[in-house]
Motif scaffolding. Structure first.
Motif, short mmCIF file in Angstrom:
data_model
loop_
_atom_site.label_atom_id
_atom_site.label_comp_id
_atom_site.label_asym_id
_atom_site.label_seq_id
_atom_site.Cartn_x
_atom_site.Cartn_y
_atom_site.Cartn_z
N ARG A 1 0.74 -1.13 0.08
CA ARG A 1 -0.10 0.07 0.05
C ARG A 1 0.96 1.25 0.00
O ARG A 1 0.67 2.25 -0.77
CB ARG A 1 -0.80 -0.10 1.29
CG ARG A 1 -1.77 1.07 1.37
CD ARG A 1 -2.65 0.98 2.49
NE ARG A 1 -3.55 2.11 2.70
CZ ARG A 1 -4.49 1.99 3.67
NH1 ARG A 1 -4.58 1.09 4.74
NH2 ARG A 1 -5.17 2.94 3.73
N TYR A 2 2.01 1.14 0.73
CA TYR A 2 2.81 2.51 0.90
C TYR A 2 4.28 2.23 -0.24
O TYR A 2 4.97 3.01 0.30
CB TYR A 2 3.12 2.58 2.12
CG TYR A 2 2.12 2.80 3.12
CD1 TYR A 2 1.35 4.02 3.01
CD2 TYR A 2 1.82 1.73 3.92
CE1 TYR A 2 0.18 4.34 3.80
CE2 TYR A 2 0.44 2.01 4.85
CZ TYR A 2 -0.34 3.11 4.86
OH TYR A 2 -1.34 3.41 5.55
N VAL B 1 2.62 -0.03 13.54
CA VAL B 1 1.47 0.57 12.87
C VAL B 1 1.58 0.23 11.19
O VAL B 1 0.63 -0.34 10.65
CB VAL B 1 1.11 2.07 13.19
CG1 VAL B 1 -0.10 2.38 12.42
CG2 VAL B 1 0.77 2.05 14.53
N LEU B 2 2.57 0.87 10.68
CA LEU B 2 2.24 0.63 9.14
C LEU B 2 2.51 -0.84 8.57
O LEU B 2 2.05 -1.14 7.70
CB LEU B 2 3.64 1.77 8.64
CG LEU B 2 3.32 3.21 8.47
CD1 LEU B 2 4.41 3.94 7.91
CD2 LEU B 2 1.82 3.44 8.09
N LEU C 1 1.36 -3.37 9.97
CA LEU C 1 0.06 -4.13 10.15
C LEU C 1 -1.09 -3.39 9.23
O LEU C 1 -1.98 -4.24 8.72
CB LEU C 1 -0.48 -3.74 11.57
CG LEU C 1 0.39 -4.53 12.45
CD1 LEU C 1 -0.02 -4.19 14.08
CD2 LEU C 1 0.19 -6.02 12.23
N THR C 2 -0.76 -2.20 8.58
CA THR C 2 -1.66 -1.77 7.51
C THR C 2 -1.57 -2.21 6.15
O THR C 2 -2.11 -1.93 5.15
CB THR C 2 -1.80 -0.48 7.81
OG1 THR C 2 -0.55 0.25 7.40
CG2 THR C 2 -2.42 0.08 8.85
N GLU C 3 -0.08 -2.80 5.96
CA GLU C 3 -0.18 -3.31 4.65
C GLU C 3 -1.09 -4.21 4.05
O GLU C 3 -1.42 -5.20 4.70
CB GLU C 3 1.34 -4.12 4.50
CG GLU C 3 2.62 -3.04 4.72
CD GLU C 3 2.73 -2.25 3.16
OE1 GLU C 3 2.54 -3.00 2.21
OE2 GLU C 3 3.06 -0.94 3.18
N TYR D 1 10.86 -0.89 6.42
CA TYR D 1 10.39 -0.64 7.80
C TYR D 1 11.58 -0.80 8.75
O TYR D 1 11.61 0.14 9.73
CB TYR D 1 9.31 -1.54 8.28
CG TYR D 1 7.84 -1.16 7.20
CD1 TYR D 1 7.43 0.35 7.31
CD2 TYR D 1 7.24 -2.03 6.58
CE1 TYR D 1 6.38 0.51 6.37
CE2 TYR D 1 6.24 -1.56 5.87
CZ TYR D 1 5.64 -0.45 5.96
OH TYR D 1 4.56 -0.09 5.05
#
Length: 75
Positions: free
Chosen positions: A3-4, A70-71, A73-75, A9
């Motif tokens: 997504r990003y 956080v990031l 986990l949002t993938e 990371y």
């Protein structure tokens, strides 16, 4: 592709933590050295060192939380 994009990371987490630690060390060290070797430092320098120390704590604590938890986990 996530997504990003292709964010590394673990590297971002380490660099953010080191940046926060560096800011904190400069802030606290500058305040201690300034008060130890000079009778009084100007108020704007005290404010600058205080802001560096607080900013370093915020960056140092929030970057591992953001880039390490956080990031990913949002993938």
């Amino acid at each position: 592709m996530g997504r990003y994009g292709t964010l590394d990371y673990p590297t971002l987490t380490k660099r953010g933590l080191l940046l926060g630690l560096g800011l904190f060390v400069v802030g606290v060290g500058g305040a201690m050295i300034g008060n130890a070797y000079f009778e009084s430092i100007p108020a704007w320098e005290q404010t600058l060192f205080f802001d560096l120390a607080v900013g370093g704590l915020l960056v140092g604590f929030l970057s591992p939380l953001l880039f390490g938890v956080v990031l990913p986990l949002t993938e």
